[in-house]
Design a protein around this motif. Structure first.
Motif, PDB file in Angstrom:
ATOM      1  N   ASN A  53       0.836  -1.191   0.000  1.00 36.26           N
ATOM      2  CA  ASN A  53       0.000   0.000   0.000  1.00 36.26           C
ATOM      3  C   ASN A  53       0.879   1.252   0.000  1.00 36.26           C
ATOM      4  OD1 ASN A  53      -1.548   2.268   1.581  1.00 36.26           O
ATOM      5  ND2 ASN A  53      -3.128   0.827   0.923  1.00 36.26           N
ATOM      6  N   PRO A  54       0.465   2.329  -0.680  1.00 38.88           N
ATOM      7  CA  PRO A  54       1.309   3.531  -0.737  1.00 38.88           C
ATOM      8  C   PRO A  54       1.597   4.171   0.616  1.00 38.88           C
ATOM      9  CG  PRO A  54      -0.375   3.617  -2.446  1.00 38.88           C
ATOM     10  CD  PRO A  54      -0.705   2.439  -1.572  1.00 38.88           C
ATOM     11  N   THR A 270       5.339  -1.100  -4.854  1.00 37.17           N
ATOM     12  CA  THR A 270       3.940  -0.860  -5.201  1.00 37.17           C
ATOM     13  C   THR A 270       3.636  -1.475  -6.568  1.00 37.17           C
ATOM     14  OG1 THR A 270       4.464   1.273  -6.216  1.00 37.17           O
ATOM     15  CG2 THR A 270       3.868   1.281  -3.888  1.00 37.17           C
ATOM     16  N   ARG A 275       0.471   4.361  -7.944  1.00 31.87           N
ATOM     17  CA  ARG A 275       0.614   4.142  -6.504  1.00 31.87           C
ATOM     18  C   ARG A 275       1.982   4.607  -6.014  1.00 31.87           C
ATOM     19  NH1 ARG A 275      -2.192  -1.451  -4.402  1.00 31.87           N
ATOM     20  NH2 ARG A 275      -4.309  -1.002  -5.115  1.00 31.87           N
TER      21      ARG A 275
END
Length: 614
Positions: A53-54, A270, A275
């Motif tokens: 996840n970013p 990512t 992202r």
């Protein structure tokens, strides 16, 4: 060893807090080492399966290079030289725009694990290995500084030996990095960033409350000539000016996030470029916040000691400027159980996050750039095991580099940025030659890199060991100090009588060594690019019609996308005949897991595609 005048005790609760931070970091590493795929493949170990996840990636980007150097060095810099350093907060948006528009698109198109893969595809294997060696030089010395800095801080507030602290940092970090892989690195960075910010906020809140609020803190700092943002002098020998920070600082941080394996590797965890850009944007905002908090700590610290009229450094209560913030922390929280442990944990957390990122990066480039080409048929599990062993070896090497760091007398903030410039500037120049100048070839790239490094070592090491730049620090008040020792009394008398300094005669060449460290990356990058282009033109421009545009990124398209095509076309560095290969996700003709070999003989660049599609 230099000692600090202890103003508080590191009690049981402080050790509990500090030990808890180390235990949580180790637990995260063990968790990811024994769950999921158990780090059996290099894709999981080095890139976290490319599905992060970013948000944790952004926090890791913040923690990786805003480290113990920031926690210790930035407040001391503001305390001694004023708030000009705060202008670095303006640099991070510039870094985000340039890196997201020019550098990351190329790496994502090629789906690299090691950023140096790009150098082989664009030039040849020799240039790739040269880039790898340059990264080794940059990262090992940097990590040595990062390991030594928190050990110095812990030694200042406890009875634990300095080198015991160095070993603790290096071994704990090496352990969870080699066991838990990239996922462990990312999530420990998230935890450690929170600890680091808690330490900053505790100092700002408690310190300003003792002085009647931030408004009064600011007034005291203004009267002490510490508030200064608008020095527009163009003299490149002045330590900090608006131009040196805006231009030189931009190049420094573009190098860090656009041409450094540790940060590129995080972005590559990512799934998509979008992202990665989100993570980089959040990281830029986060770095602005962290640097602002660190600088504000320096302002509060100056106001505190200016109000007491007793500077601890000038009065010899501490031996090094990097001990200012630990000493200040003990004055504020020495009587509060657990709070000294919290701040010491913040310093160690910052160091652990940076060292783990660096070890992961060094493992990746060594495995991909040196081991894999020599043993192409090695099984995936064995290759991952070798990669972990490489990380372990680099951990011990960085501990040795920490010893080398202890012999240098510069402040850690200037030392780190100088080291980044010495190796990072030529490395940025090398990647820039490949991405932005299609006329460059492998001979020009290699000679340019060597020339940039030679010039960087000449100037950088000369400024450290031969003719250090003359530093004119601002006034520090010691009129209220209770000086008891003979050396302290002599110091106060000499300061009060304002004895004139003896100016040592310096030769003309010393003017070159007086270049501000903030310009290092810009100047060394410029030397690398200019020499590389000249050699490329002399040895013969490559036939650009055979170049693959997935390997180049034009500034006109990346930074001036809002302009009409008629305006962008004249400033492009290539023509319309370039071959372009479309990318369709993992099954890309220029990327994925395929082996692409680019041969550059100075005249023709050919692409030989082999292997099978997935």
């Amino acid at each position: 060893m230099d000692d600090i005048e202890r103003v508080g005790n590191f009690g049981v609760w402080d050790y509990v807090v500090f030990g808890g931070m180390l235990a949580i970091s180790l637990a995260i590493g063990l968790y990811y080492g024994f769950t999921g795929g158990k780090q059996k493949t290099n894709k999981e170990f080095l890139l976290a399966d490319r599905n992060m996840n970013p948000i944790p990636v952004a926090m890791s980007l913040v923690a990786s290079f805003i480290s113990a150097v920031t926690v210790l060095g930035t407040p001391a810099e503001v305390y001694i030289n004023g708030t000009m350093f705060w202008l670095f907060a303006l640099v991070y948006p510039v870094m985000f725009i340039v890196v997201s528009r020019l550098f990351l698109p190329v790496f994502f198109r090629l789906k690299v694990t090691s950023a140096n893969e790009y150098l082989e595809r664009r030039f040849n294997k020799v240039v790739r290995v040269a880039g790898t060696m340059t990264l080794f030089l940059n990262m090992v010395m940097y990590l040595g500084v990062v390991i030594y800095a928190p050990a110095l801080a812990l030694n200042a507030v406890t009875n634990i030996s300095l080198w015991g602290s160095v070993l603790a940092t290096g071994l704990v970090c090496t352990a969870y990095t080699t066991v838990g892989g990239m996922k462990a690195v990312l999530w420990t960075d998230v935890f450690q960033t929170c600890v680091m910010m808690a330490g900053f906020l505790a100092i700002i809140i408690e310190g300003s409350s003792r002085l009647g609020g931030l408004g009064n803190v600011w007034k005291i700092a203004e009267s002490g000539e510490r508030i200064d943002f608008w020095n527009f002098n163009i003299d490149p020998t002045i330590r900090h000016t608006f131009w040196s920070i805006l231009i030189g600082g931009s190049f420094t941080w573009i190098t860090t996030y656009g041409a450094n394996q540790a940060q590129i590797q995080r972005c590559m965890t990512t799934k998509t470029l979008t992202r990665a850009n989100i993570a980089l944007f959040l990281a830029a905002v986060g770095m602005m916040v962290v640097v602002s908090c660190a600088c504000l700590c320096g302002v509060v610290m100056f106001a505190f000691y200016e109000d007491k009229k007793c500077d601890p450094f000038s009065s010899k209560k501490i031996a090094r400027r990097d001990q200012l913030i630990p000493y200040f922390m003990l004055e504020l929280f020495g009587s509060f159980p657990g709070l000294p442990g919290l701040f010491t944990s913040a310093i160690f957390a910052a160091a652990l996050s940076t060292v783990s990122s660096g070890l992961s990066a060094l493992s990746a480039v060594t495995a991909e750039d040196l081991v894999k080409p020599c043993f192409p048929r090695m099984s995936q599990e064995r290759f991952t095991l070798v990669t972990k062993g490489i990380g372990l070896g680099f951990g011990f090497l960085c501990i040795f580099a920490a010893y080398i760091t202890s012999l240098l007398k510069q402040g850690i903030l200037q030392l780190v940025i100088s080291l980044f410039g010495i190796a990072g500037g030529p490395l940025l120049g090398l990647f820039s030659l490949g991405m932005f100048f299609p006329c460059s070839n492998s001979k020009g790239a290699l000679v340019g890199l060597i020339s940039g490094l030679a010039f960087a070592f000449w100037v950088g090491l000369g400024a450290i060991f031969i003719y250090p730049p003359v530093s004119n620090s601002l006034h520090l008040n010691i009129s209220g100090c209770n000086l008891t020792t003979t050396s302290q009394v002599t110091l106060m008398i000499s300061n009060m009588t304002e004895m004139p300094a003896i100016i040592q005669e310096r030769p003309a060449i010393a003017g070159l060594y007086s270049l501000s460290y903030t310009w290092y990356t810009f100047v060394y990058c410029f030397v690398t690019v200019i020499v590389g282009l000249i050699v490329s033109l002399i040895t013969g421009r490559g036939k650009r019609a055979n170049r693959d545009t997935n390997l180049t990124q034009h500034c006109a398209d990346g930074l001036c996308c809002f302009l009409p095509e008629a305006c962008k076309k004249p400033v492009r560095c290539c023509d319309d005949k370039l071959v372009h290969y479309e990318e369709d996700g993992r099954d890309s003709i220029v990327g994925g897991d395929r082996e692409d070999r680019y041969i550059d003989n100075g005249d023709v660049a050919m692409a030989e595609y082999g292997g099978k599609r997935e």
